[in-house]
Design a protein around this motif. Structure first.
Motif, PDB file in Angstrom:
ATOM      1  N   THR A   1       1.030  -1.406   0.058  1.00 22.86           N
ATOM      2  CA  THR A   1       0.083  -0.044  -0.001  1.00 22.86           C
ATOM      3  C   THR A   1       0.846   1.399  -0.044  1.00 22.86           C
ATOM      4  O   THR A   1       2.143   1.219   0.161  1.00 22.86           O
ATOM      5  CB  THR A   1      -0.907   0.036   1.401  1.00 22.86           C
ATOM      6  OG1 THR A   1      -0.067   0.140   2.484  1.00 22.86           O
ATOM      7  CG2 THR A   1      -2.018  -0.986   1.479  1.00 22.86           C
TER       8      THR A   1
ATOM      9  N   THR B   1      -1.677   4.779   4.881  1.00 22.53           N
ATOM     10  CA  THR B   1      -1.849   4.141   6.272  1.00 22.53           C
ATOM     11  C   THR B   1      -3.336   3.654   6.191  1.00 22.53           C
ATOM     12  O   THR B   1      -3.673   2.801   7.254  1.00 22.53           O
ATOM     13  CB  THR B   1      -1.603   5.273   7.410  1.00 22.53           C
ATOM     14  OG1 THR B   1      -2.385   6.255   7.252  1.00 22.53           O
ATOM     15  CG2 THR B   1      -0.185   5.251   7.525  1.00 22.53           C
ATOM     16  N   PHE B   2      -4.148   3.870   5.293  1.00 25.64           N
ATOM     17  CA  PHE B   2      -5.472   3.914   5.400  1.00 25.64           C
ATOM     18  C   PHE B   2      -5.616   2.116   4.664  1.00 25.64           C
ATOM     19  O   PHE B   2      -4.773   1.728   3.888  1.00 25.64           O
ATOM     20  CB  PHE B   2      -6.385   4.610   4.485  1.00 25.64           C
ATOM     21  CG  PHE B   2      -6.428   6.177   5.157  1.00 25.64           C
ATOM     22  CD1 PHE B   2      -7.336   6.240   6.282  1.00 25.64           C
ATOM     23  CD2 PHE B   2      -5.754   7.103   4.584  1.00 25.64           C
ATOM     24  CE1 PHE B   2      -7.226   7.358   6.737  1.00 25.64           C
ATOM     25  CE2 PHE B   2      -5.795   8.466   5.170  1.00 25.64           C
ATOM     26  CZ  PHE B   2      -6.556   8.491   6.220  1.00 25.64           C
TER      27      PHE B   2
ATOM     28  N   LYS C   1      -6.867  -0.410   2.282  1.00 33.87           N
ATOM     29  CA  LYS C   1      -6.991  -0.413   0.677  1.00 33.87           C
ATOM     30  C   LYS C   1      -8.269  -0.180   0.024  1.00 33.87           C
ATOM     31  O   LYS C   1      -8.446   0.347  -0.857  1.00 33.87           O
ATOM     32  CB  LYS C   1      -5.827  -1.361   0.030  1.00 33.87           C
ATOM     33  CG  LYS C   1      -5.736  -1.397  -1.167  1.00 33.87           C
ATOM     34  CD  LYS C   1      -4.652  -2.072  -1.733  1.00 33.87           C
ATOM     35  CE  LYS C   1      -4.163  -1.938  -3.089  1.00 33.87           C
ATOM     36  NZ  LYS C   1      -2.766  -2.354  -3.339  1.00 33.87           N
TER      37      LYS C   1
ATOM     38  N   SER D   1     -10.841   1.242   1.821  1.00 37.07           N
ATOM     39  CA  SER D   1     -11.496   2.338   2.359  1.00 37.07           C
ATOM     40  C   SER D   1     -11.795   3.570   1.322  1.00 37.07           C
ATOM     41  O   SER D   1     -10.926   3.681   0.582  1.00 37.07           O
ATOM     42  CB  SER D   1     -10.865   2.710   3.729  1.00 37.07           C
ATOM     43  OG  SER D   1      -9.823   3.632   3.552  1.00 37.07           O
TER      44      SER D   1
ATOM     45  N   SER E   1     -11.087   6.406   2.147  1.00 37.36           N
ATOM     46  CA  SER E   1      -9.931   7.323   2.390  1.00 37.36           C
ATOM     47  C   SER E   1      -8.550   6.957   1.646  1.00 37.36           C
ATOM     48  O   SER E   1      -7.869   7.953   1.641  1.00 37.36           O
ATOM     49  CB  SER E   1      -9.765   7.621   3.790  1.00 37.36           C
ATOM     50  OG  SER E   1     -10.767   7.843   4.668  1.00 37.36           O
ATOM     51  N   TYR E   2      -8.593   5.680   1.246  1.00 35.86           N
ATOM     52  CA  TYR E   2      -7.465   5.462   0.673  1.00 35.86           C
ATOM     53  C   TYR E   2      -7.280   6.045  -0.907  1.00 35.86           C
ATOM     54  O   TYR E   2      -8.228   6.076  -1.535  1.00 35.86           O
ATOM     55  CB  TYR E   2      -7.411   3.837   0.341  1.00 35.86           C
ATOM     56  CG  TYR E   2      -6.062   3.189  -0.295  1.00 35.86           C
ATOM     57  CD1 TYR E   2      -5.092   3.258   0.725  1.00 35.86           C
ATOM     58  CD2 TYR E   2      -5.742   3.204  -1.544  1.00 35.86           C
ATOM     59  CE1 TYR E   2      -3.668   2.732   0.263  1.00 35.86           C
ATOM     60  CE2 TYR E   2      -4.745   2.493  -1.911  1.00 35.86           C
ATOM     61  CZ  TYR E   2      -3.665   2.253  -1.150  1.00 35.86           C
ATOM     62  OH  TYR E   2      -2.406   1.840  -1.767  1.00 35.86           O
ATOM     63  N   ASP E   3      -5.976   6.614  -1.157  1.00 41.02           N
ATOM     64  CA  ASP E   3      -5.892   7.238  -2.634  1.00 41.02           C
ATOM     65  C   ASP E   3      -5.280   6.404  -3.437  1.00 41.02           C
ATOM     66  O   ASP E   3      -4.011   6.005  -3.404  1.00 41.02           O
ATOM     67  CB  ASP E   3      -5.042   8.502  -2.363  1.00 41.02           C
ATOM     68  CG  ASP E   3      -4.896   9.267  -3.569  1.00 41.02           C
ATOM     69  OD1 ASP E   3      -5.312   8.765  -4.591  1.00 41.02           O
ATOM     70  OD2 ASP E   3      -4.429  10.471  -3.412  1.00 41.02           O
ATOM     71  N   ASN E   4      -5.974   5.621  -4.340  1.00 42.43           N
ATOM     72  CA  ASN E   4      -5.439   4.791  -5.298  1.00 42.43           C
ATOM     73  C   ASN E   4      -4.515   5.163  -6.522  1.00 42.43           C
ATOM     74  O   ASN E   4      -3.967   4.475  -7.256  1.00 42.43           O
ATOM     75  CB  ASN E   4      -6.899   3.809  -6.064  1.00 42.43           C
ATOM     76  CG  ASN E   4      -7.333   3.009  -4.985  1.00 42.43           C
ATOM     77  OD1 ASN E   4      -6.578   1.821  -4.698  1.00 42.43           O
ATOM     78  ND2 ASN E   4      -8.552   3.065  -4.698  1.00 42.43           N
TER      79      ASN E   4
END
Length: 80
Positions: free
Chosen positions: A44, A47-48, A50, A52, A54-57
């Protein structure tokens, strides 16, 4: 289980962004996942979780590139 490698920017060794990038590029994270975690892990970029919201892909992991890592470390005065 959540395992990570992090650089403490409060420590003099890790103040430089180039040093932190180089150390990240010096670690073969895919090999760790393959050999130590039996392929049961995901790399990843934050810290979020994967999956969620909030995760920035859009953030891509730094590549494993030991030669570029060495160059960056030498630029910052680190050498063997």
């Amino acid at each position: 289980v959540y395992t990570y490698i992090g650089w403490n920017e409060a420590r003099p060794f890790f103040e430089s962004k180039k040093v932190r990038q180089a150390l990240t590029m010096a670690i073969d994270r895919q090999r760790i996942i393959r050999q130590n975690l039996n392929g049961m892990g995901e790399e990843t970029t934050g810290t979020f979780f994967k999956n969620s919201p909030s995760y920035d892909n859009s953030l891509k992991p730094w590549p494993f590139d030991p030669l570029q890592a060495k160059r960056l470390l030498e630029e910052e005065g680190w050498y063997d």
